[in-house]
Design a protein around this motif. Structure first.
Motif, PDB file in Angstrom:
ATOM      1  N   UNK A  89     -14.645  -3.464 -31.643  1.00 39.55           N
ATOM      2  CA  UNK A  89     -14.319  -3.831 -30.263  1.00 39.55           C
ATOM      3  C   UNK A  89     -15.501  -3.582 -29.349  1.00 39.55           C
ATOM      4  N   UNK A  90     -16.178  -2.449 -29.528  1.00 42.26           N
ATOM      5  CA  UNK A  90     -17.372  -2.138 -28.720  1.00 42.26           C
ATOM      6  C   UNK A  90     -18.430  -3.221 -28.918  1.00 42.26           C
ATOM      7  N   UNK A  91     -18.629  -3.624 -30.153  1.00 44.04           N
ATOM      8  CA  UNK A  91     -19.634  -4.652 -30.450  1.00 44.04           C
ATOM      9  C   UNK A  91     -19.299  -5.966 -29.752  1.00 44.04           C
ATOM     10  N   UNK A  92     -18.042  -6.387 -29.819  1.00 42.70           N
ATOM     11  CA  UNK A  92     -17.642  -7.648 -29.202  1.00 42.70           C
ATOM     12  C   UNK A  92     -17.755  -7.585 -27.675  1.00 42.70           C
ATOM     13  N   UNK A  93     -17.359  -6.464 -27.093  1.00 46.27           N
ATOM     14  CA  UNK A  93     -17.500  -6.332 -25.643  1.00 46.27           C
ATOM     15  C   UNK A  93     -18.967  -6.299 -25.233  1.00 46.27           C
ATOM     16  N   UNK A  94     -19.820  -5.759 -26.101  1.00 40.46           N
ATOM     17  CA  UNK A  94     -21.257  -5.809 -25.819  1.00 40.46           C
ATOM     18  C   UNK A  94     -21.764  -7.241 -25.782  1.00 40.46           C
ATOM     19  N   UNK A  95     -21.277  -8.072 -26.713  1.00 40.67           N
ATOM     20  CA  UNK A  95     -21.639  -9.493 -26.705  1.00 40.67           C
ATOM     21  C   UNK A  95     -21.115 -10.179 -25.446  1.00 40.67           C
ATOM     22  N   UNK A  96     -19.908  -9.797 -25.024  1.00 46.88           N
ATOM     23  CA  UNK A  96     -19.338 -10.384 -23.807  1.00 46.88           C
ATOM     24  C   UNK A  96     -20.197 -10.047 -22.594  1.00 46.88           C
ATOM     25  N   UNK A  97     -20.677  -8.827 -22.550  1.00 41.85           N
ATOM     26  CA  UNK A  97     -21.528  -8.400 -21.429  1.00 41.85           C
ATOM     27  C   UNK A  97     -22.845  -9.167 -21.441  1.00 41.85           C
ATOM     28  N   UNK A  98     -23.435  -9.355 -22.609  1.00 40.83           N
ATOM     29  CA  UNK A  98     -24.708 -10.071 -22.712  1.00 40.83           C
ATOM     30  C   UNK A  98     -24.560 -11.554 -22.395  1.00 40.83           C
ATOM     31  N   UNK A  99     -23.424 -12.142 -22.788  1.00 40.61           N
ATOM     32  CA  UNK A  99     -23.213 -13.574 -22.497  1.00 40.61           C
ATOM     33  C   UNK A  99     -23.214 -13.827 -20.999  1.00 40.61           C
ATOM     34  N   UNK A 100     -22.557 -12.959 -20.243  1.00 39.18           N
ATOM     35  CA  UNK A 100     -22.627 -12.954 -18.777  1.00 39.18           C
ATOM     36  C   UNK A 100     -22.345 -14.322 -18.158  1.00 39.18           C
TER      37      UNK A 100
END
Length: 500
Positions: free
Chosen positions: A461-472
C-alpha cells in the motif's frame, strides 16, 4: 501438485486443534515470518486484535493461491448463510469472512480472526442446507470460543514458536513436492509425545465444545439441529466411499464414538425442526460442481452429465440443472447456449438473485448488437434496485458498465454507496481499474494502495501511494488526501517493522 498450498492451510486448522511441535530458534529466525508482536508469554496468549492480524497475514497467502475461489455467487451465499449462524452464536468479537476453496475434498477450516473456508466438495456433498450450515456452525464455534488463543495459552513459553509453526506449515507445503507436504505434516504432528498428548486432549475438548455450541447455534438460526450430526455421521460411516476426501476433514476434526453420541443426544433433546432449503442452495451446488473443475475436458463431461440428469428431472430440480448447464456453457465459451439455458432456468418461478444475475450476464454476452447489450445493462441496473444489499448484483452491473467502457458511470455508481462498501477491497480494485482506463494515475494508484491496505499488505500500500504521489495528476483535494494517507501508512508500516 494440485492444491499443495491450500491443503497445507488445512494443516493450520490441525495446528489449531492438535499438537504443534516447536521449531528451533534457528529454523524460526531463518524465515521472515513477520509475526505480530504479542508481548511476553506471560501475557496469556493472543488478544482478539492479534488474532485478527494473524488471520489477515494468513489470508494474504490464501488469496494468492489459484484455489481461492473469489466467485461472487458462492461468496455471497456463504456469507449470507454464515451470518445467519453468527447472529445466533455467542460472539461479538470478530467480523467473520466466509469464502470457498476450489477443492473436491470434504473439508472446512477456520483461520484466526474469523476467516472461515468451505471446500466446494463440502458444498456439493451436503444433502441439505442444514448439513452445510452444521459444518459452518461448527467452525464458527471454534472461532467464537477462541480455541486458537486458548491453545496458545496452554503452550506457555512457546507463543511465538507456536505461531511460527502455523505459518511455517503453510510455507513448507507451498514449496511443492512430497517433501514439502511431509515437512508440513511433521511440523503439525510433531515428535514430542508429552506435548502431543496434552494438545490432543485439549483438541477433543475443543471439538466437543464446538459441537455443543454449533448445534445450539444451528437450532437458534432456524436450521434442523440434526444437520451437523447427519453430516458427520455420514462422513464417518462412508469413509471408504469418500476415499481420500473423508480423511481431510476427519484428520482435523477427529470423530469419536463419544462425540457422535453426545451430538445425537443433544440434537434429540431439541424440538424437531424441519428446515426448508432455500432456492439458492441447489443453485450454489450446481455452480460449485462447475467451478470445482478447471479444464475443458472436465466441463465437457459435466455438461453431458447435466443433460442426463435433466432428462429425468422436473420442476425446481430441472431449473437448477438448467442453471448448471448455463454456467458450464459459459466456461466452454458458448454464450448463445448459456443464455438459452439461463432462460430455461427461470421457468419454474424460483426467486433467486443468482438466477437473475445469470440471466442478465448471459444475455449481455450473447447479444449481437449494442441495442441488445444496453437492454441487458438496463436489466442489470433494475436488478440492483430489487436487491439493494447484494454485492453480487452490484458487481454484475459494474462489470457490464466496464465492458461497455462507461467508466464515469461506473465510478459514479460505486461512489453512490450501493451494496459495495468503501471498506471492501473489491470496491477499490474496481475503482482502480476504471481510473486506469481513464488515464487518471494518481487515483488509480491510490485505490490500488487502499485495496492492498485492506488486505493487510501495508508495504504494498505504501508503494502504491508513493506512485500516486509521484503521478501528481489529481486536483488539490485528491493530492492532499494521498499525502495524508501515505504518512499514515508509513507510520503503520514502521510499527509493523518494530513488531517483527
Amino acid at each position: 501438485m494440485k492444491l499443495k498450498f491450500l491443503k497445507s492451510v488445512v494443516a493450520v486448522g490441525a495446528a489449531l486443534m492438535t499438537a504443534v511441535t516447536p521449531l528451533s530458534a534457528t529454523a524460526a529466525s531463518a524465515l521472515d515470518l513477520n509475526l505480530p508482536s504479542l508481548g511476553s508469554t506471560a501475557d496469556a496468549g493472543l488478544s482478539p486484535q492479534d488474532e485478527y492480524r494473524l488471520g489477515v497475514q494468513l489470508m494474504q497467502r490464501v488469496r494468492s493461491d489459484a484455489s481461492y475461489l473469489a466467485d461472487p455467487e458462492l461468496m455471497e451465499y456463504l456469507g449470507h448463510l454464515g451470518y445467519q449462524l453468527v447472529s445466533h452464536a455467542r460472539t461479538s468479537t470478530y467480523n467473520f469472512f466466509f469464502f470457498p476453496i476450489r477443492d473436491d475434498s470434504l473439508n472446512a477450516f477456520a483461520l484466526p480472526g474469523g476467516f472461515i473456508a468451505v471446500h466446494t466438495g463440502t458444498i456439493i456433498s451436503a444433502q441439505s442446507e442444514s448439513e452445510l450450515a452444521g459444518v459452518m456452525a461448527h467452525e464458527v464455534s471454534h472461532v467464537a470460543q477462541r480455541h486458537i488463543a486458548r491453545m496458545i495459552e496452554g503452550q506457555s513459553g512457546n507463543l511465538a514458536i507456536t505461531l511460527g509453526s502455523i505459518l511455517l506449515a503453510i510455507l513448507a507445503a507451498r514449496a511443492g513436492g512430497s517433501s514439502g507436504g511431509n515437512a508440513a505434516a511433521g511440523i503439525v504432528l510433531g515428535s514430542q509425545a508429552a506435548m502431543i498428548q496434552s494438545q490432543l486432549n485439549y483438541s477433543q475438548n475443543a471439538e466437543r465444545e464446538a459441537d455443543r455450541m454449533g448445534i445450539s447455534t444451528l437450532y437458534n438460526a432456524g436450521f434442523d439441529p440434526r444437520g451437523m450430526e447427519d453430516f458427520f455421521a455420514r462422513l464417518q460411516s462412508n469413509n471408504r466411499y469418500y476415499r481420500s476426501a473423508a480423511p481431510a476433514y476427519l484428520s482435523t476434526h477427529p470423530l469419536t464414538e463419544e462425540r457422535m453420541a453426545d451430538m445425537e443426544n443433544r440434537s434429540r433433546q431439541l424440538h424437531t425442526r424441519m428446515h426448508v432449503d432455500s432456492d439458492d442452495f441447489p443453485l450454489v451446488q450446481m455452480r460449485a460442481r462447475v467451478l470445482q473443475l478447471d479444464d475443458w475436458d472436465g466441463w465437457t463431461k459435466l455438461k453431458k452429465q447435466f443433460q442426463r440428469e435433466l432428462a429425468a428431472a422436473s420442476g425446481k430440480k430441472a431449473c437448477a440443472i438448467n442453471y448448471g448447464i448455463s454456467v458450464v456453457e459459459q466456461e466452454l465459451k458458448n454464450p448463445k447456449q448459456a443464455y438459452a439455458a439461463a432462460r430455461n432456468a427461470m421457468r419454474c418461478g424460483m426467486k433467486s438473485a443468482i438466477l437473475e444475475r445469470n440471466l442478465t450476464r448471459t444475455r449481455f454476452d450473447a447479444a449481437d448488437s449494442m441495442k441488445e447489450k444496453l437492454a441487458a445493462l438496463e436489466d442489470a441496473r433494475k436488478a440492483v434496485t430489487r436487491y439493494p444489499l447484494s454485492a453480487m448484483m452490484a458487481m454484475n452491473y459494474v462489470d457490464l458498465l466496464y465492458a461497455l467502457g462507461r467508466h464515469e458511470d461506473l465510478i459514479a455508481f460505486l461512489r453512490s454507496g450501493q451494496a459495495l462498501s468503501e471498506n471492501s477491497s473489491d470496491y477499490h480494485a474496481i475503482l482502480a481499474r476504471s481510473y486506469e482506463a481513464l488515464g487518471r494515475r494518481s487515483l488509480q494508484y491510490m485505490h490500488t494502495g487502499e485495496m492492498y491496505a485492506l488486505q493487510g499488505g501495508t508495504e504494498a500500500a505504501v508503494y502504491q501511494y508513493g506512485l500516486a504521489q509521484k503521478a501528481n495528476d489529481g486536483d488539490y483535494y485528491v493530492m492532499s488526501e494521498i499525502d495524508a494517507r501515505l504518512r499514515e501508512l508509513r507510520r503503520d508500516f514502521d510499527d509493523e517493522k518494530k513488531r517483527r
